[in-house]
Design an enzyme around this catalytic site. Structure first.
Site, PDB file in Angstrom:
ATOM      1  CG  MET A   1      -2.029  -1.040   1.171  1.00 25.40           C
ATOM      2  SD  MET A   1      -3.279  -0.699  -0.088  1.00 25.40           S
ATOM      3  CE  MET A   1      -4.097   0.730   0.641  1.00 25.40           C
TER       4      MET A   1
ATOM      5  CB  SER B   1     -11.232   1.683   1.404  1.00 29.31           C
ATOM      6  OG  SER B   1     -11.813   0.503   0.878  1.00 29.31           O
TER       7      SER B   1
ATOM      8  CE  LYS C   1     -10.148   0.841   4.919  1.00 32.06           C
ATOM      9  NZ  LYS C   1      -9.773  -0.479   5.409  1.00 32.06           N
TER      10      LYS C   1
ATOM     11  CD  GLU D   1     -13.213  -5.562   3.098  1.00 36.00           C
ATOM     12  OE1 GLU D   1     -12.339  -6.356   3.507  1.00 36.00           O
ATOM     13  OE2 GLU D   1     -12.972  -4.377   2.796  1.00 36.00           O
ATOM     14  CE1 TYR D   2     -12.843  -8.231   8.088  1.00 37.20           C
ATOM     15  CE2 TYR D   2     -13.358 -10.016   9.587  1.00 37.20           C
ATOM     16  CZ  TYR D   2     -12.445  -9.124   9.064  1.00 37.20           C
ATOM     17  OH  TYR D   2     -11.149  -9.120   9.502  1.00 37.20           O
TER      18      TYR D   2
ATOM     19  NE  ARG E   1     -13.405 -12.750   6.638  1.00 39.22           N
ATOM     20  CZ  ARG E   1     -12.859 -11.719   6.032  1.00 39.22           C
ATOM     21  NH1 ARG E   1     -11.617 -11.355   6.345  1.00 39.22           N
ATOM     22  NH2 ARG E   1     -13.516 -11.029   5.120  1.00 39.22           N
TER      23      ARG E   1
END
Length: 302
Positions: A13, A126, A176, A183-184, A275
């Site tokens: 990144m 992001s 964020k 998002e998960y 997960r």
């Protein structure tokens, strides 16, 4: 502000953020703990620095330093320790934490940094490495006057209109964090749906499904587009992909924060648990999540 910025941390990144700024006409001074990484990026016209003292000496005041390192011990070391960047900054300089730090840690660091007279801004980023290079989404927290001074930097590194300011230290990192929790849930839903279709009585092409879902359907999204890319790259059985899906902290922090606020977030909580369960019981759903994380974030597929 002068279009000059220091970048600390040249991972997948940070290196692309540095390139992004350079491509927008900024003078970039970059430092990485591993000197060979700094030396390599110097070949691209970015100015290398090989110590915190050197990066500070190559920047004009008021200095602006963008830090993009992992959120736990490395961030603490770089941002606020005696062996980090802070002792080499002067009153009136600006320090941006653009890693995915836990917002409570960010609040503590903000106090420590501003005690030294240095302005502090937090920024959740992001878009993965591709976004870092070509236009990210930036969620910025801190004081409004600091954001206004730095706004040109956020505008240049972001996709058009893809940055926003939220009042208060750690507000950007908080937004964020919740983004990643959402998002998960979205990724888990995609994984579950494709798992059902793969094992149905019909001989379905997952690539074809992902392709048509991505064309004006209600669930069209970048995640669906990345699913298509993943099936094309790795095959529909995802044989080379680990069925154990990793998590990097933000989903867990979101669940923890929701519990503190007494707010039920069943989807996000269940997706985090899925997960965790996949570590002991790998699954096709875990493969899809691992594949998606690799496609958009460059995370390991093994």
């Amino acid at each position: 502000m002068k279009k000059q910025i220091g970048i600390i941390g040249l991972g997948k990144m940070g290196a692309n953020i540095a390139r992004n700024f350079k491509n927008k006409g900024w003078e970039v001074v970059a430092y990485n703990r591993t000197a060979s990484v700094t030396k390599e990026i110097e070949k691209e016209g970015i100015i290398g620095a090989y110590s915190y003292e050197e990066i500070a000496s190559k920047l004009e005041g008021p200095r602006v330093v963008w830090v993009m390192v992992p959120s736990n011990d490395p961030a603490t070391e770089v941002l606020v320790s005696d062996s980090g960047i802070l002792p080499h900054l002067s009153e009136g300089d600006y320090l941006i934490d653009a890693g995915n730090s836990y917002f409570k840690n960010t609040k503590q660091r903000a106090t420590q940094i501003e005690t030294k007279g240095v302005h502090f801004v937090d920024c959740g980023v992001s878009g993965g490495p591709e976004g870092a290079l070509n236009g990210a989404c930036c969620m910025v927290g801190g004081k409004k006057e600091d954001f206004e001074y730095l706004e040109e930097a956020f505008r240049d590194v972001s996709s058009p209109e893809a940055y926003e300011f939220f009042e208060g230290h750690a507000a950007g990192h908080f937004v964020k964090m919740v983004h990643n929790g959402i998002e998960y849930g979205m990724m888990q839903s995609i994984a579950e749906g494709f798992d059902v279709m793969k094992h149905s009585e019909f001989n379905l092409s997952l690539k074809s499904i992902a392709r048509v879902y991505g064309k004006q359907s209600v669930i069209s999204s970048r995640l669906i587009d990345w699913a298509l890319k993943g099936f094309e790259e790795y095959g529909e059985d995802l044989e080379s992909i680990s069925g154990s899906a990793s998590h990097s902290g933000e989903g867990e922090w979101t669940v923890q924060t929701a519990k503190e606020l007494d707010i039920p977030i069943k989807v996000i909580e269940d997706s985090l648990q899925a997960r965790i369960n996949s570590q002991a019981t790998p699954s096709f759903q875990g493969k899809i999540i691992s594949m998606l994380r690799n496609i958009f974030g460059g995370h390991s597929i093994n």
